[in-house]
Design a protein around this motif. Structure first.
Motif, PDB file in Angstrom:
ATOM      1  N   ASP A 181      -6.237   1.614   0.005  1.00 45.27           N
ATOM      2  CA  ASP A 181      -5.545   1.185  -1.211  1.00 45.27           C
ATOM      3  C   ASP A 181      -4.781  -0.136  -1.021  1.00 45.27           C
ATOM      4  O   ASP A 181      -3.957  -0.498  -1.859  1.00 45.27           O
ATOM      5  CB  ASP A 181      -4.575   2.268  -1.682  1.00 45.27           C
ATOM      6  CG  ASP A 181      -3.409   2.470  -0.723  1.00 45.27           C
ATOM      7  OD1 ASP A 181      -3.553   2.166   0.471  1.00 45.27           O
ATOM      8  OD2 ASP A 181      -2.346   2.941  -1.176  1.00 45.27           O
ATOM      9  N   LEU A 182      -5.058  -0.848   0.068  1.00 43.56           N
ATOM     10  CA  LEU A 182      -4.320  -2.081   0.329  1.00 43.56           C
ATOM     11  C   LEU A 182      -4.561  -3.116  -0.769  1.00 43.56           C
ATOM     12  O   LEU A 182      -5.698  -3.393  -1.161  1.00 43.56           O
ATOM     13  CB  LEU A 182      -4.740  -2.680   1.675  1.00 43.56           C
ATOM     14  CG  LEU A 182      -4.030  -3.988   2.061  1.00 43.56           C
ATOM     15  CD1 LEU A 182      -2.553  -3.754   2.308  1.00 43.56           C
ATOM     16  CD2 LEU A 182      -4.692  -4.611   3.292  1.00 43.56           C
ATOM     17  N   ASN A 237       0.848  -1.194   0.000  1.00 46.46           N
ATOM     18  CA  ASN A 237       0.000   0.000   0.000  1.00 46.46           C
ATOM     19  C   ASN A 237       0.885   1.245   0.000  1.00 46.46           C
ATOM     20  O   ASN A 237       2.119   1.161   0.068  1.00 46.46           O
ATOM     21  CB  ASN A 237      -0.994   0.011   1.178  1.00 46.46           C
ATOM     22  CG  ASN A 237      -0.313   0.119   2.537  1.00 46.46           C
ATOM     23  OD1 ASN A 237       0.866   0.448   2.637  1.00 46.46           O
ATOM     24  ND2 ASN A 237      -1.068  -0.161   3.583  1.00 46.46           N
TER      25      ASN A 237
END
Length: 405
Positions: free
Chosen positions: A382-383, A208
């Motif tokens: 946003d992982l 991320n």
């Protein structure tokens, strides 16, 4: 609502069986919920309900007025309460309500000494919980200082009401039929668990924009679990309420890279913020924090096993807890708002045949052992998590913080 919550805890949380004892550990501030749980437990056929009360103020005073060596011993009455009732296969409800800053400024070595001593002297109790011999459930209830921390701009009354409402919402108590809702919740977990267990994952790769770039290898014969669990007598229950996670235990010797925490870690009343951990050959070899580094160090240095991972947990960024927008400063709630990892002990249920293995056998299979188990949150919007399977395929598990399936 309190009655519905108590019913849910008894019927689904510990799934209390007729003739079984129930031990309830709680701060004195939570007495109204303890009494409601007791009423529901007796309706369900409990043989006895044993309240195990503590007091935040006295806990703080004890830590302020004693040296580290004091906390290396456990009074006999505590050992007997825990170990004796474990041998009777009592169900355990633990109500978490502590002020997130309860132990702020307290030497973390004192806190760790007590934790190690408890796990050593109450080994029967913890062994029964770790190996799912006895049923247990951790739930939340507001205390005034906790409510004030979560909602600092509200009056005391407003903050308490807001925290109660948040707890009722994320545990689905505010639905028409909470028990039926949890049955559906269980089904959603089982569908994803089946997919993950059939995928034959070799490694999970986390990335991320915080800087996380971590490879976590899975054991051969790994098992993911989620929602609830079966105890060894075949009874299903939910050890955590709320719960949104699907979890497993990785190969503790094969974690590589760096991971950044995405949320503060509240550990026994001390906050660790903006921290990272770097792993090599599975072991935490470097770590730092903007604040609370001493507390983080006390966790990692508690024993050799605490240097390694015992859990990987998958929680979608759009979980109900995340969607509340509330930072609870309480691991039970915050861990269900984000993907997380845990330092320390792994789970026997997360390897094929694990319930029939002792700790040495589990370790040989790659499941970590330690006196501690501490979750820390790493999930972000946003992982990305990519599974590398045994045959070399790359399959997305998480895209933009949520499940890809």
């Amino acid at each position: 609502m309190l009655k519905k919550y108590a019913q849910l805890i008894v019927r689904q949380g510990v799934n209390l069986q007729k003739g079984q004892d129930l031990v309830i550990s709680a701060d004195v501030e939570c007495a109204p919920l303890v009494k409601e749980i007791a009423k529901e437990a007796y309706k369900a056929g409990a043989r006895d309900v044993i309240p195990d009360y503590s007091d935040e103020t006295l806990t703080r005073l004890r830590y302020e007025n004693n040296e580290v060596d004091y906390f290396k011993e456990v009074p006999d009455y505590i050992k007997h309460l825990r170990n004796d009732y474990a041998l009777k296969h009592a169900a355990i409800v633990t109500i978490t309500s502590a002020n997130p800053e309860l132990l702020k400024g307290i030497d973390p070595q004192k806190v760790m000494a007590r934790s190690v001593a408890m796990h050593t002297e109450c080994n029967v109790f913890y062994d029964h919980l770790d190996r799912m011999i006895d049923r247990w459930c951790i739930v939340g209830a507001p205390s005034l200082k906790w409510a004030n921390k979560v909602f600092p701009d509200m009056s005391d009354e407003e903050a308490m009401e807001a925290l109660w409402n948040a707890i009722y919402h994320v545990t689905y108590v505010d639905t028409e039929d909470p028990i039926a809702t949890w049955d559906k919740h269980r089904q959603s977990f089982e569908e994803r668990v089946k997919i993950l267990n059939e995928m034959k994952i070799k490694t999970l790769h986390y990335t991320n924009d915080l800087g996380t770039d971590l490879y976590v290898s899975m054991n051969k014969g790994y098992l993911f679990a989620g929602g609830g669990s079966y105890t060894t007598d075949g009874v299903y229950s939910f050890p955590n309420m709320p719960t949104e996670e699907i979890f497993s235990s990785p190969d503790y010797l094969k974690t590589e890279g760096i991971v950044y925490a995405s949320m503060p870690l509240n550990y026994n009343g001390s906050l660790v913020e903006d921290f990272y951990i770097r792993f090599k050959d599975g072991r935490a070899v470097e770590y730092d924090a903007k604040s609370g580094r001493d507390t983080l160090a006390s966790i990692i240095e508690s024993d050799e096993g605490a240097h390694y991972l015992g859990e990987v947990a998958l929680v979608p960024y759009d979980s109900p807890i995340r969607e509340t927008g509330i930072l609870f400063y309480n691991t039970l709630f915050d861990e269900n708002a984000a993907c997380h990892l845990a330092l320390g002990k792994g789970f026997s249920e997360c390897i094929e045949g694990g319930y029939d293995m002792n700790f040495d056998q589990l370790k040989e299979k790659g499941v970590n052992n330690s006196v501690t188990h501490v979750d820390f949150m790493i999930g972000t919007k946003d992982l990305s998590i990519t599974a590398i399977t045994e045959d070399g395929e790359e399959k997305p598990i998480f895209i933009n913080g949520c499940f890809a399936f």
